[in-house]
Design an enzyme around this catalytic site. Structure first.
Site, mmCIF file in Angstrom:
data_model
loop_
_atom_site.group_PDB
_atom_site.id
_atom_site.type_symbol
_atom_site.label_atom_id
_atom_site.label_comp_id
_atom_site.label_asym_id
_atom_site.label_seq_id
_atom_site.Cartn_x
_atom_site.Cartn_y
_atom_site.Cartn_z
ATOM 1 N N HIS B 66 0.875 -1.183 0.000
ATOM 2 C CA HIS B 66 0.000 0.000 0.000
ATOM 3 C C HIS B 66 0.907 1.226 0.000
ATOM 4 O O HIS B 66 1.595 1.506 0.981
ATOM 5 C CB HIS B 66 -0.925 0.001 1.228
ATOM 6 C CG HIS B 66 -2.028 -1.006 1.129
ATOM 7 N ND1 HIS B 66 -2.586 -1.611 2.219
ATOM 8 C CD2 HIS B 66 -2.689 -1.496 0.041
ATOM 9 C CE1 HIS B 66 -3.544 -2.439 1.807
ATOM 10 N NE2 HIS B 66 -3.613 -2.387 0.494
ATOM 11 N N SER B 67 0.872 1.930 -1.118
ATOM 12 C CA SER B 67 1.929 2.902 -1.380
ATOM 13 C C SER B 67 2.015 4.032 -0.368
ATOM 14 O O SER B 67 3.096 4.546 -0.105
ATOM 15 C CB SER B 67 1.754 3.465 -2.787
ATOM 16 O OG SER B 67 0.413 3.832 -3.019
ATOM 17 N N ARG B 68 0.894 4.431 0.221
ATOM 18 C CA ARG B 68 0.947 5.591 1.108
ATOM 19 C C ARG B 68 1.530 5.279 2.482
ATOM 20 O O ARG B 68 1.736 6.184 3.289
ATOM 21 C CB ARG B 68 -0.451 6.167 1.272
ATOM 22 C CG ARG B 68 -1.469 5.256 1.949
ATOM 23 C CD ARG B 68 -2.834 5.894 1.885
ATOM 24 N NE ARG B 68 -3.888 5.066 2.451
ATOM 25 C CZ ARG B 68 -5.180 5.425 2.448
ATOM 26 N NH1 ARG B 68 -5.542 6.554 1.879
ATOM 27 N NH2 ARG B 68 -6.092 4.655 2.982
ATOM 28 N N GLU B 69 1.784 3.993 2.750
ATOM 29 C CA GLU B 69 2.286 3.596 4.063
ATOM 30 C C GLU B 69 3.807 3.753 4.082
ATOM 31 O O GLU B 69 4.565 2.792 4.192
ATOM 32 C CB GLU B 69 1.816 2.170 4.365
ATOM 33 C CG GLU B 69 0.287 2.107 4.396
ATOM 34 C CD GLU B 69 -0.316 0.708 4.392
ATOM 35 O OE1 GLU B 69 0.443 -0.270 4.458
ATOM 36 O OE2 GLU B 69 -1.557 0.602 4.318
ATOM 37 N N ARG B 124 -3.271 4.611 -2.290
ATOM 38 C CA ARG B 124 -3.063 3.300 -1.661
ATOM 39 C C ARG B 124 -2.906 2.175 -2.692
ATOM 40 O O ARG B 124 -2.154 1.228 -2.494
ATOM 41 C CB ARG B 124 -4.288 3.018 -0.789
ATOM 42 C CG ARG B 124 -4.550 1.598 -0.366
ATOM 43 C CD ARG B 124 -5.938 1.519 0.269
ATOM 44 N NE ARG B 124 -6.399 0.167 0.509
ATOM 45 C CZ ARG B 124 -6.379 -0.421 1.702
ATOM 46 N NH1 ARG B 124 -5.864 0.193 2.740
ATOM 47 N NH2 ARG B 124 -6.858 -1.633 1.862
ATOM 48 N N ASN B 141 -3.841 -5.752 -1.879
ATOM 49 C CA ASN B 141 -4.008 -6.676 -0.760
ATOM 50 C C ASN B 141 -5.422 -7.248 -0.717
ATOM 51 O O ASN B 141 -5.872 -7.742 0.308
ATOM 52 C CB ASN B 141 -3.671 -5.985 0.564
ATOM 53 C CG ASN B 141 -3.411 -6.992 1.676
ATOM 54 O OD1 ASN B 141 -2.904 -8.095 1.423
ATOM 55 N ND2 ASN B 141 -3.768 -6.640 2.908
ATOM 56 N N ARG B 142 -6.121 -7.161 -1.833
ATOM 57 C CA ARG B 142 -7.417 -7.838 -1.990
ATOM 58 C C ARG B 142 -7.446 -8.615 -3.300
ATOM 59 O O ARG B 142 -8.484 -9.116 -3.696
ATOM 60 C CB ARG B 142 -8.573 -6.810 -2.006
ATOM 61 C CG ARG B 142 -8.726 -5.976 -0.750
ATOM 62 C CD ARG B 142 -9.230 -6.784 0.427
ATOM 63 N NE ARG B 142 -9.529 -5.960 1.585
ATOM 64 C CZ ARG B 142 -8.608 -5.490 2.443
ATOM 65 N NH1 ARG B 142 -7.330 -5.784 2.281
ATOM 66 N NH2 ARG B 142 -8.979 -4.743 3.472
ATOM 67 N N HIS B 193 2.796 -3.748 6.497
ATOM 68 C CA HIS B 193 1.936 -2.580 6.270
ATOM 69 C C HIS B 193 2.100 -1.599 7.431
ATOM 70 O O HIS B 193 2.823 -1.861 8.379
ATOM 71 C CB HIS B 193 0.466 -3.017 6.226
ATOM 72 C CG HIS B 193 0.096 -3.880 5.072
ATOM 73 N ND1 HIS B 193 -0.788 -3.480 4.114
ATOM 74 C CD2 HIS B 193 0.490 -5.137 4.713
ATOM 75 C CE1 HIS B 193 -0.941 -4.447 3.215
ATOM 76 N NE2 HIS B 193 -0.173 -5.471 3.551
ATOM 77 N N SER B 194 1.393 -0.485 7.349
ATOM 78 C CA SER B 194 1.215 0.375 8.502
ATOM 79 C C SER B 194 -0.215 0.900 8.419
ATOM 80 O O SER B 194 -0.793 0.903 7.331
ATOM 81 C CB SER B 194 2.216 1.513 8.508
ATOM 82 O OG SER B 194 1.884 2.485 7.543
ATOM 83 N N TYR B 245 -10.780 -7.138 10.834
ATOM 84 C CA TYR B 245 -12.080 -7.377 10.199
ATOM 85 C C TYR B 245 -11.898 -8.352 9.056
ATOM 86 O O TYR B 245 -10.780 -8.694 8.695
ATOM 87 C CB TYR B 245 -12.705 -6.070 9.690
ATOM 88 C CG TYR B 245 -11.743 -5.059 9.120
ATOM 89 C CD1 TYR B 245 -10.974 -5.340 8.009
ATOM 90 C CD2 TYR B 245 -11.597 -3.808 9.727
ATOM 91 C CE1 TYR B 245 -10.096 -4.403 7.499
ATOM 92 C CE2 TYR B 245 -10.715 -2.871 9.223
ATOM 93 C CZ TYR B 245 -9.972 -3.174 8.102
ATOM 94 O OH TYR B 245 -9.094 -2.250 7.604
ATOM 95 N N GLU B 267 1.171 -4.592 10.843
ATOM 96 C CA GLU B 267 0.753 -3.195 10.726
ATOM 97 C C GLU B 267 1.681 -2.435 11.669
ATOM 98 O O GLU B 267 1.603 -2.627 12.886
ATOM 99 C CB GLU B 267 -0.703 -3.005 11.172
ATOM 100 C CG GLU B 267 -1.732 -3.657 10.276
ATOM 101 C CD GLU B 267 -2.030 -2.849 9.031
ATOM 102 O OE1 GLU B 267 -1.559 -1.709 8.928
ATOM 103 O OE2 GLU B 267 -2.741 -3.373 8.160
#
Lengths: 97, 306
Positions: B66-69, B124, B141-142, B193-194, B245, B267
Site C-alpha cells: 500500500h503505497s501511502r504507508e 493506496r 491486498n485484496r 503494512h502500517s 475485520y 501493521e
C-alpha cells in the site's frame, strides 16, 4: 498535486455494535469522499477517517446525532504534508551541498 | 550506503539507487532480482540475501504494497542495510543466513509509490486502469487468489479496497505469485503494512481457524514481546478476521494456502496521532523494533523446519 487543505482525520470511538454499523454506513456514502484509514471493526477499536473539508460538517453532525464519540486526530492534513515535504527538501539541499 | 539518510523518506529513484549501491558494496551477499514490471512499466525489484547453496529454504519480506504507508518502505531500506551490517557480526542473523535465503521487496507497489510522491500522498492502490470505469487502481491486498471477491473487499473500482476484475489481475501481485511458485521453497512470508500496531496471521477471508493457529499465535506472541522490549510499543496479535475485520483476497491468506506456514502480516507503528503521515523521526525507531519481531519469526522458521 492533490490538495488536502482543510481535510481532517477524525478518530471515531464506536462504543457498541450498533455504532460500528452506523459508522460503516458512512462508508457507503460516496458523495462524502471519505477515506477510511482504519475501518470500522468492532466496538472499542478506533476508526480513523480522512474527511475532505466540504464533508466535515455533515460527518460531525451524523456522528453527534447518533451519539458516537470522536476526536480530531489531524487538524489539517495538508499542514502535515507540507512539513513532510519541507523536511525532505531540506535533506536533499543538505545532501547536494 | 553508510551515508544514506535512513531517517528521512525517499523517492522511488533514491530507493532504487540505494538498492544498486548496497548490491555493489556486498556482491557476495546481496543480489538484485527483477521479478517483473509494473502496470506503468517500472521494474519490480527484490533483494536476495544469500550466502550460497542452491534453492535454499527462504524467507520473504515485503514492504509497501500500500503505497501511502511510507514508513514501511523506509523500514524496508533500513532492514536491508541491517542485514548486511549484522551478517558475520550478529550470531542470530549469521545463523539464519547460513541456512536460509532472505528475499526483501522494498517497494512492492512502485507505481503507487511514485504517485504518492508526485500527485497524491494518500494513494493506496496500484495504478492500473479498469475498463468501463473512470476510477484507477486495485487494492493489491485484496487481489490474491484466496477467498477472492468474497466479503471484505469491494467490487466498486472507485473503492480503496477494490479487489480487481480477477485474482492476480495486478502485475505487482502476479509477479510475486509467479516468483513464489517458481521458487517452491519459501518457508516464511512476512508482508508489512502500517499503521495500527498489529501482527496478524491467516485467515482474513474466513473465520475458520488456520490449521497451525496455535503455533502461529505463539510465534506472534513471542514476536510482539520482542518488539515491545525496545521502546514499549504495544501490538495486538491474532488472526486477521478476529483482530481487525474480514478481508478477502489478502496476501498472507494466499501464501498460507500455498503451504507457507509462517505467513504473517504486520501493521507498523502509529501513536494514534499521525496515521500514514508518521514523522520521519520515527522511521528508525519503527524499523528497529520491527526488526526484533522479524528476527523472532525468522529464527523460529530456521529452528522449526517443515
Amino acid at each position: 498535486s492533490e490538495d488536502f487543505v482543510g481535510h481532517q482525520v477524525l478518530r471515531i470511538s464506536a462504543a457498541n455494535e450498533a455504532q460500528v454499523q452506523k459508522v460503516a454506513e458512512l462508508q457507503d456514502l460516496e458523495h462524502l469522499q471519505l477515506d477510511f484509514w482504519r475501518g470500522p471493526a468492532r466496538p472499542g477499536s478506533p476508526i480513523d477517517v480522512r474527511v475532505p473539508f466540504p464533508s466535515i460538517q455533515a460527518v460531525k453532525i451524523f456522528l453527534e446525532a447518533h451519539g458516537i464519540g470522536y476526536e480530531i486526530m489531524i487538524e489539517d492534513v495538508q499542514t502535515l504534508l507540507d512539513e513532510e515535504q519541507e523536511q525532505m527538501s531540506a535533506f536533499r539541499a543538505r545532501a547536494t551541498s | 550506503t553508510d551515508t544514506f539518510n535512513y531517517a528521512t523518506y525517499h523517492t522511488l529513484e533514491e530507493i532504487y539507487d540505494f538498492i544498486d549501491q548496497l548490491v555493489a558494496e556486498h556482491p557476495q551477499l546481496v543480489s538484485k532480482i527483477q521479478i517483473g514490471n509494473t502496470y506503468e512499466g517500472r521494474p519490480i525489484y527484490v533483494l536476495k540475501f544469500s550466502t550460497g547453496g542452491n534453492n535454499r529454504p527462504a524467507i520473504w519480506i515485503d514492504t509497501g504494497i500500500h503505497s501511502r504507508e511510507w514508513v514501511t518502505q523506509a523500514s524496508g531500506v533500513w532492514f536491508a542495510k541491517k542485514i548486511t551490517e549484522d551478517y558475520g557480526q550478529d550470531p542470530t542473523v549469521t545463523s539464519i543466513l547460513d541456512n536460509l535465503d532472505v528475499f526483501l521487496e522494498i517497494v512492492t507497489n512502485p507505481d503507487g509509490f511514485a504517485f504518492t510522491h508526485s500527485q497524491n500522498r494518500m494513494w493506496r492502490k496500484t495504478r492500473s486502469r479498469t475498463s468501463g470505469s473512470f476510477c484507477i487502481g486495485v487494492d493489491p491486498n485484496r487481489n490474491w487468489d484466496a477467498g477472492f471477491g468474497k466479503a471484505g473487499a469491494s467490487s466498486n473500482p472507485c473503492s480503496d479496497t477494490y479487489h480487481g476484475k480477477t485474482a492476480n489481475s495486478e502485475v505487482e501481485v502476479k509477479s510475486i505469485v509467479d516468483f513464489v511458485k517458481n521458487h517452491g521453497n519459501i518457508k516464511a512470508f512476512i508482508s508489512i503494512h502500517s499503521y495500527s500496531q498489529l501482527l496478524l496471521y491467516p485467515y482474513g477471508y474466513t473465520s475458520e481457524p488456520a490449521p497451525d493457529q496455535k503455533e502461529l499465535h505463539q510465534v506472534a506472541k513471542s514476536a510482539v514481546t520482542a518488539l515491545a522490549s525496545l521502546y514499549g510499543t504495544k501490538y495486538q496479535y491474532g488472526s486477521i478476521i478476529d483482530t481487525i475485520y474480514q478481508a478477502s483476497g489478502s496476501t498472507v491468506d494466499w501464501t498460507y494456502n500455498q503451504g507457507i506456514k509462517y505467513s504473517f502480516t504486520f501493521e507498523l507503528r502509529d501513536t494514534g496521532r499521525y496515521g500514514f503521515l508518521l514523522p520521519a523521526s520515527q522511521i528508525i525507531p519503527t524499523a528497529q523494533e520491527t526488526w526484533l519481531a522479524l528476527l523472532t519469526i525468522m529464527e523460529h522458521t530456521q529452528t522449526h523446519p517443515y
